[in-house]
Design a protein around this motif. Structure first.
Motif, PDB file in Angstrom:
ATOM      1  N   GLU A 196      51.796  48.085  45.749  1.00 16.70           N
ATOM      2  CA  GLU A 196      50.560  47.639  45.090  1.00 16.70           C
ATOM      3  C   GLU A 196      50.842  47.140  43.676  1.00 16.70           C
ATOM      4  O   GLU A 196      50.280  46.143  43.230  1.00 16.70           O
ATOM      5  N   ARG A 197      51.681  47.838  42.984  1.00 15.26           N
ATOM      6  CA  ARG A 197      52.046  47.448  41.625  1.00 15.26           C
ATOM      7  C   ARG A 197      52.849  46.141  41.630  1.00 15.26           C
ATOM      8  O   ARG A 197      52.647  45.271  40.783  1.00 15.26           O
ATOM      9  N   ARG A 253      53.681  40.324  40.884  1.00 13.56           N
ATOM     10  CA  ARG A 253      54.060  39.095  41.581  1.00 13.56           C
ATOM     11  C   ARG A 253      52.979  38.030  41.388  1.00 13.56           C
ATOM     12  O   ARG A 253      53.284  36.870  41.087  1.00 13.56           O
ATOM     13  N   THR A 254      51.729  38.417  41.535  1.00 14.34           N
ATOM     14  CA  THR A 254      50.623  37.474  41.339  1.00 14.34           C
ATOM     15  C   THR A 254      50.603  36.959  39.912  1.00 14.34           C
ATOM     16  O   THR A 254      50.443  35.754  39.680  1.00 14.34           O
ATOM     17  N   LEU A 255      50.772  37.846  38.967  1.00 21.71           N
ATOM     18  CA  LEU A 255      50.787  37.456  37.562  1.00 21.71           C
ATOM     19  C   LEU A 255      51.956  36.498  37.266  1.00 21.71           C
ATOM     20  O   LEU A 255      51.782  35.467  36.599  1.00 21.71           O
ATOM     21  N   PHE A 256      53.120  36.802  37.802  1.00 23.62           N
ATOM     22  CA  PHE A 256      54.290  35.956  37.549  1.00 23.62           C
ATOM     23  C   PHE A 256      54.175  34.597  38.239  1.00 23.62           C
ATOM     24  O   PHE A 256      54.603  33.591  37.690  1.00 23.62           O
ATOM     25  N   TYR A 257      53.582  34.567  39.445  1.00 23.09           N
ATOM     26  CA  TYR A 257      53.360  33.270  40.098  1.00 23.09           C
ATOM     27  C   TYR A 257      52.393  32.422  39.269  1.00 23.09           C
ATOM     28  O   TYR A 257      52.613  31.223  39.084  1.00 23.09           O
ATOM     29  N   ALA A 258      51.324  33.047  38.786  1.00 22.65           N
ATOM     30  CA  ALA A 258      50.367  32.313  37.953  1.00 22.65           C
ATOM     31  C   ALA A 258      51.047  31.800  36.689  1.00 22.65           C
ATOM     32  O   ALA A 258      50.820  30.653  36.268  1.00 22.65           O
ATOM     33  N   LEU A 259      51.871  32.621  36.087  1.00 26.22           N
ATOM     34  CA  LEU A 259      52.604  32.212  34.887  1.00 26.22           C
ATOM     35  C   LEU A 259      53.543  31.044  35.186  1.00 26.22           C
ATOM     36  O   LEU A 259      53.625  30.095  34.397  1.00 26.22           O
ATOM     37  N   ALA A 260      54.231  31.097  36.321  1.00 30.48           N
ATOM     38  CA  ALA A 260      55.120  29.992  36.692  1.00 30.48           C
ATOM     39  C   ALA A 260      54.340  28.705  36.931  1.00 30.48           C
ATOM     40  O   ALA A 260      54.767  27.618  36.512  1.00 30.48           O
TER      41      ALA A 260
END
Length: 158
Positions: free
Chosen positions: A49-50, A55-62
């Protein structure tokens, strides 16, 4: 008066830029290889879950970094063409190239971070692939360099 540069001169002027890009790509490749071959002792294995949140945050950042890098590079290119000073074109062009490459290399770093937090190798490959795409998109380009040379020559003529 437009300066006449042949391909040999352009390649010579951009040698440092291309060398820096190659070194940065090789460093990222070495870190990824180290993660794949010897990364298991360093992995933290966070709960799924963490990891999904990061992962979602890093994809958005990328996703945000690519157009942001393009905008920053465009602004820096315009500044290289218009700022006063006596720096040669190849030295002026180094800043936009370095900033662009550092920003896209960080995308690969996000993949390394997720891998070390416990995410799978596929995520590492995806982020590394995105960084490689960024290296291709934001590589030192002779056309950009020549625009700076032309702008400086027009400025000197005025």
């Amino acid at each position: 008066m437009q300066p006449q540069l042949d391909n040999a001169q352009i390649n010579s002027d951009l040698m440092l830029h291309r060398t820096i890009m190659a070194i940065m790509a090789a460093c990222l490749a070495a870190v990824v290889a180290a993660c794949i071959l010897q990364g298991e002792p360093w992995r933290l294995h966070w709960p799924e879950e963490r990891l999904i949140t990061y992962r979602t945050l890093f994809y958005a950042l990328a996703i945000i970094l690519f157009p942001l890098t393009n905008l920053i590079r465009y602004i820096q290119m315009r500044l290289c063409q218009t700022m006063p000073g006596d720096k040669p074109a190849k030295r002026r062009y180094l800043a936009p190239v370095l900033v662009s490459l550092v920003l896209v290399e960080n995308i690969g770093g996000l993949g390394v971070a997720l891998f070390l937090l416990g995410d799978g190798a596929n995520t590492l490959y995806i982020f590394t692939g995105l960084a490689a795409l960024g290296f291709i998109l934001y590589r030192p380009k002779p056309s950009e360099y020549l625009r700076i040379v032309d702008a400086l020559a027009r400025k000197d003529d005025a």
